[in-house]
Design an enzyme around this catalytic site. Structure first.
Site, PDB file in Angstrom:
ATOM      1  N   GLU A   1       0.697  -1.281  -0.053  1.00 52.68           N
ATOM      2  CA  GLU A   1       0.013  -0.095  -0.024  1.00 52.68           C
ATOM      3  C   GLU A   1       0.703   1.453  -0.158  1.00 52.68           C
ATOM      4  O   GLU A   1       0.629   2.156   0.674  1.00 52.68           O
ATOM      5  CB  GLU A   1      -0.790   0.027   1.081  1.00 52.68           C
ATOM      6  CG  GLU A   1      -2.018  -1.073   1.174  1.00 52.68           C
ATOM      7  CD  GLU A   1      -2.765  -1.181   2.364  1.00 52.68           C
ATOM      8  OE1 GLU A   1      -2.576  -0.305   3.124  1.00 52.68           O
ATOM      9  OE2 GLU A   1      -3.443  -2.278   2.539  1.00 52.68           O
TER      10      GLU A   1
ATOM     11  N   GLU B   1      -6.113 -10.756  -0.827  1.00 52.67           N
ATOM     12  CA  GLU B   1      -6.996 -10.524   0.351  1.00 52.67           C
ATOM     13  C   GLU B   1      -8.461 -10.508   0.086  1.00 52.67           C
ATOM     14  O   GLU B   1      -9.184  -9.942   0.787  1.00 52.67           O
ATOM     15  CB  GLU B   1      -6.465  -9.228   0.921  1.00 52.67           C
ATOM     16  CG  GLU B   1      -4.962  -9.355   1.107  1.00 52.67           C
ATOM     17  CD  GLU B   1      -4.615  -8.022   1.816  1.00 52.67           C
ATOM     18  OE1 GLU B   1      -5.394  -7.185   2.351  1.00 52.67           O
ATOM     19  OE2 GLU B   1      -3.497  -7.593   1.728  1.00 52.67           O
TER      20      GLU B   1
END
Length: 382
Positions: free
Chosen positions: A171, A288
């Protein structure tokens, strides 16, 4: 291994619960989700159907539940051929102090995977969140690179040759911070080391474990919205800069925390992103996945589970058309342990427990399970 008989016993238990009134109408997910008598083990498991197409099927593992719950362990070993630690390999879990490491939970996950012939993804080596409390005030501009490289050498080196892939940097893009390159300026790594922290992390990871597939992992790049299109462009810009600089990079991780019941759509931007990664020579992992159901305007389990399953089927059918997608992991396996019931995530319908995963709170398969399996069946062989 969890047998069909055990699943049917769970179904009976769930049916008993279904007779009781409740927030969701007291109806059983098992009765709604699983065709009567249909086997989901052996050749009918997720891992078997995925393997038949050259794919990996996996999930994130809660280390505490792995240690304490035999049924959970049986379900994992029965259904999956790759796992990732939900938290046990993050900085905050591994680093109780600046000078010490705690590997107990990560070692247990590795041992479990080895016993059951599973691959393991490592998550993660550099992130702006999940840092230990001592980090702030201890790590400074002058020592940040040493802390980062020492951590990667120690952690990735400990599991050298046993990790399928590492989420090396997680991220790193945040468009709202306003940088032309889209990088997250609020990350402590960015503030202390600048953009080079990304290259430092990947090069150190390659040194520590030459065989692991080094992955850049990101969220919020799935939907065809203006915001997510900008983020996709920034991600691809980062990956191209890394490649041009000779930074080792093997894969793009698309987290795929998505939702049901909303107005946003996916398709064009997502497939173009995956194709662009493939053209760069990268593999793609769905790392995820879960499906948030708070926007579904119903408290009826049958409606919720049907809508969640539809999103799984449509999304995975879309991404699996591209042969560069090699693995699909959900962020958890059972609704009983999902992070989406945490207070920070569970806001719109706080009286309604989230149902984002392929197995219900009794570890019985839901419609989402069969949607995932159908998507594997429909994928071309890798």
């Amino acid at each position: 291994m969890m047998t069909r008989r055990q699943y049917l016993k769970q179904a009976a238990r769930a049916a008993a619960v279904a007779a009781m009134p409740g927030l969701l109408g007291g109806r059983s997910a098992m009765a709604l989700g699983a065709p009567a008598g249909q086997s989901i083990t052996g050749k009918n498991s997720l891992k078997a159907r995925a393997s038949a197409r050259g794919l990996l099927a996996g999930c994130a593992v809660d280390a505490a539940v792995l240690r304490s719950d035999e049924a959970y362990r049986n379900l994992l070993s029965d259904q999956y051929n790759i796992v990732v630690g939900e938290n046990c390999m993050k900085w905050g879990n591994l680093r109780p102090t600046a000078d010490t490491y705690s590997f107990d939970e990560a070692d247990e996950l590795m041992a479990f995977a080895q016993t059951h012939g599973m691959k393991v993804r490592g998550h993660n080596l550099a992130w702006h969140e999940a840092l230990p409390k001592w980090f702030e005030g201890t790590v400074t501009r002058s020592n940040a690179q040493k802390f980062l490289t020492d951590h990667i050498i120690t952690v990735a080196g400990r599991y050298k040759g046993r990790i399928h892939s590492w989420d090396v940097v997680n991220e790193a893009i945040w468009i709202k911070d306003g940088r032309p390159d889209g990088l997250r300026s609020s990350s402590p790594w960015m503030q202390m080391l600048g953009p080079e922290y990304i290259d430092i992390a990947f090069r150190t990871a390659r040194q520590a474990d030459p065989k692991a597939l080094l992955t850049y992992n990101e969220y919020g790049i799935e939907y065809d919205t203006d915001e997510e299109e900008k983020k996709r462009a920034a991600v691809m810009g980062l990956l191209r800069r890394m490649k041009a600089a000779g930074t080792p990079l093997d894969a793009l991780g698309i987290q795929s925390h998505i939702h049901a019941g909303g107005k946003d759509t996916f398709g064009k931007g997502l497939t173009e992103l995956i194709a662009s990664a493939r053209e760069m020579g990268l593999q793609v992992f769905i790392t995820e996945m879960d499906v948030k159901d708070e926007d579904i305007d119903s408290n009826d389990i049958s409606v919720i589970d049907r809508e969640v399953a539809k999103v799984y089927r449509d999304y995975l059918t879309t991404v699996l058309r591209d042969p560069s997608v090699k693995a699909v992991l959900t962020w958890g396996v059972s609704d009983k342990h999902t992070w989406l019931n945490s207070p920070s995530q569970h806001k719109k319908n706080p009286g309604r427990l989230a149902r984002p995963l392929p197995f219900d709170r009794d570890y019985a398969p839901k419609e989402a399970f069969f949607a995932i399996r159908d998507a594997f069946d429909g994928a071309k062989k890798r």
